[in-house]
Design an enzyme around this catalytic site. Structure first.
Site, PDB file in Angstrom:
ATOM      1  N   ALA A  28      -3.360   6.235  -3.469  1.00 38.89           N
ATOM      2  CA  ALA A  28      -2.373   6.204  -4.557  1.00 38.89           C
ATOM      3  C   ALA A  28      -0.958   6.445  -4.061  1.00 38.89           C
ATOM      4  CB  ALA A  28      -2.735   7.278  -5.582  1.00 38.89           C
ATOM      5  N   LYS A  29      -0.810   7.077  -2.883  1.00 40.85           N
ATOM      6  CA  LYS A  29       0.509   7.333  -2.279  1.00 40.85           C
ATOM      7  C   LYS A  29       1.468   7.984  -3.278  1.00 40.85           C
ATOM      8  CE  LYS A  29      -0.417   4.749   1.578  1.00 40.85           C
ATOM      9  NZ  LYS A  29      -1.745   4.150   1.368  1.00 40.85           N
ATOM     10  N   ARG A  30       0.976   8.970  -4.044  1.00 42.49           N
ATOM     11  CA  ARG A  30       1.829   9.637  -5.016  1.00 42.49           C
ATOM     12  C   ARG A  30       2.604  10.782  -4.382  1.00 42.49           C
ATOM     13  NH1 ARG A  30      -0.390   5.642  -7.448  1.00 42.49           N
ATOM     14  NH2 ARG A  30      -0.909   5.734  -9.659  1.00 42.49           N
TER      15      ARG A  30
END
Lengths: 274, 274
Positions: free
Chosen positions: B95-97
């Protein structure tokens, strides 16, 4: 929305206010909680109450995703409503995305594509993965990347100020990203809590729009942001989220949101000499 | 899933393979395209075909979000299916949040909460915003942060190698983040395309699990990754996405996926001496 259209909107409304839609079902007025479409109904009331004082709306994706799939339905209804209005507003997906090129292309499609469920004008992007993680978002005509430069939180001091060859990381992000886009399709996030850095930032990106969070609940000062950040074409979008949308948690929430938005709009008009 | 449970699973399956579910409706076999639940049906077939050879599945959120709200429905069905199986697997939301603390808390709830729609074991996080953007994800018992350190793409060279005081940015991320979590709840993304850096990385995080993308389509070598990255408790999850799930776009896609996964599993078993 093009840069010129955004500048016209700012002049027309005498405002560069962005309202952050950090909609949290635990914080909205009790009489709305539990109603079907509560998040959308809350957002609609906030939008109706503030659109004369604001030029932009910034749903914070995390708050919708945390409601599960239903949250995304509420976000879509909010975006459909914004697109249906005669009074236009610039729309920002506060998503902080960024991945390898073929993945960023999918994120761009998800949030910026006019045929997609959301059709935002802009989205916030994290720079850590570099050029190919950012450029897929500038491929859509009239759409914007809003790249994280200097953020408003305490954790900003962990990496963003690291210096190499006399240049801090956030300055390097600003410099490097000028090769990836233009003032017509790239803005930067600069936290209001670090307004004293704005003069340095303006030396690197003199005309670019800056999205400035952190006024209000996070402690940033609008006056300071204007002193160092305003350009002759404005060049700022100043965001307030909690200070507007949760000004009251009673039945007067929309009216109180309008009052808070109007106060900021009047300060902004004065700062622009309009 | 705890570290010990993950290590047991790796020993049991003699594999540290993670299958990346970058499910793209334009790339799945034609006979599935247009069917209701096509993405889920594709994922289910891939999972059934590969679970004897893999210990982890990594849906890439971008590919689901780009399908609109319906894509998230497909993701939920995929996760529900994985949770229903007797054969367990470690699940990663790619998700690379990462955002300010109160926002990261919402992202953590969205993807890691056992009561939520997805209930992943882990999610990938971007480090640019520092400590308070990362720690909300370690608040869930038995759940993991997988922090971007050195990514597999070309853009990794834009910022991740910048040196300050003799330390590269990705090394600083590794060092600093050790204060935020432990080997029990924090892993790191290290791209297989930069396998020669693994020896340096192992000096900083000798025992931590590394999630290694970039083997296969992106050009990384499993042999090199094992040479520098393997620890006595394995310490690796090596991801392959396109090389497995799109090994064929015909009706034999699941069988071909199984063959590719099995090939990798056998190399992995040999590398671990099992």
């Amino acid at each position: 929305m093009t840069r010129n259209e955004l500048i016209s909107l700012i002049k027309e409304r005498k405002s560069f206010l962005c309202v952050g839609l950090d909609t949290d079902l635990n914080k909205i007025p009790q009489y709305l909680q539990g109603q079907p479409d509560a998040a959308f109904l809350f957002n609609k009331a906030i939008i109706d109450a503030t659109i004369d004082y604001a030029v932009a709306y910034k749903p914070n994706l995390a708050f919708y995703e945390s409601m599960g799939i239903e949250g995304l339905v509420q976000l879509k209804k909010t975006m459909d409503y914004l697109h249906s209005l005669d009074k236009k507003a610039f729309t920002i997906a506060d998503a902080k995305r960024g991945d390898i090129g073929n993945t960023s292309k999918q994120y761009a499609k998800a949030f910026l594509d006019p045929q997609g469920d959301f059709n935002f004008d802009a989205m916030t992007i994290a720079p850590y993965m570099g050029e190919d993680s950012v450029t897929p978002f500038t491929a859509y005509e009239g759409k914007w990347v809003i790249l994280l430069a200097l953020t408003s939180n305490k954790g900003a001091f962990d990496f963003q100020f690291l210096e190499s060859d006399g240049t801090k990381l956030f300055e390097r992000v600003l410099q490097k990203s000028k090769e990836w886009g233009s003032e017509e399709n790239m803005m930067y996030v600069v936290g209001a809590t670090k307004a004293d850095m704005l003069a340095d930032i303006r030396r690197i990106v003199p005309n670019s729009f800056l999205l400035v969070p952190g006024v209000g609940a996070q402690g940033g000062s609008l006056e300071e942001v204007c002193r160092y950040g305003l350009t002759k074409e404005c060049g700022l979008l100043v965001n307030s989220s909690r200070g507007i949308i949760y000004a009251s948690n009673g039945e007067d929430f929309a009216q109180r949101a309008a009052e808070e938005a109007r106060k900021l709009q009047q300060q902004m008009a004065a700062a622009m000499g309009l």
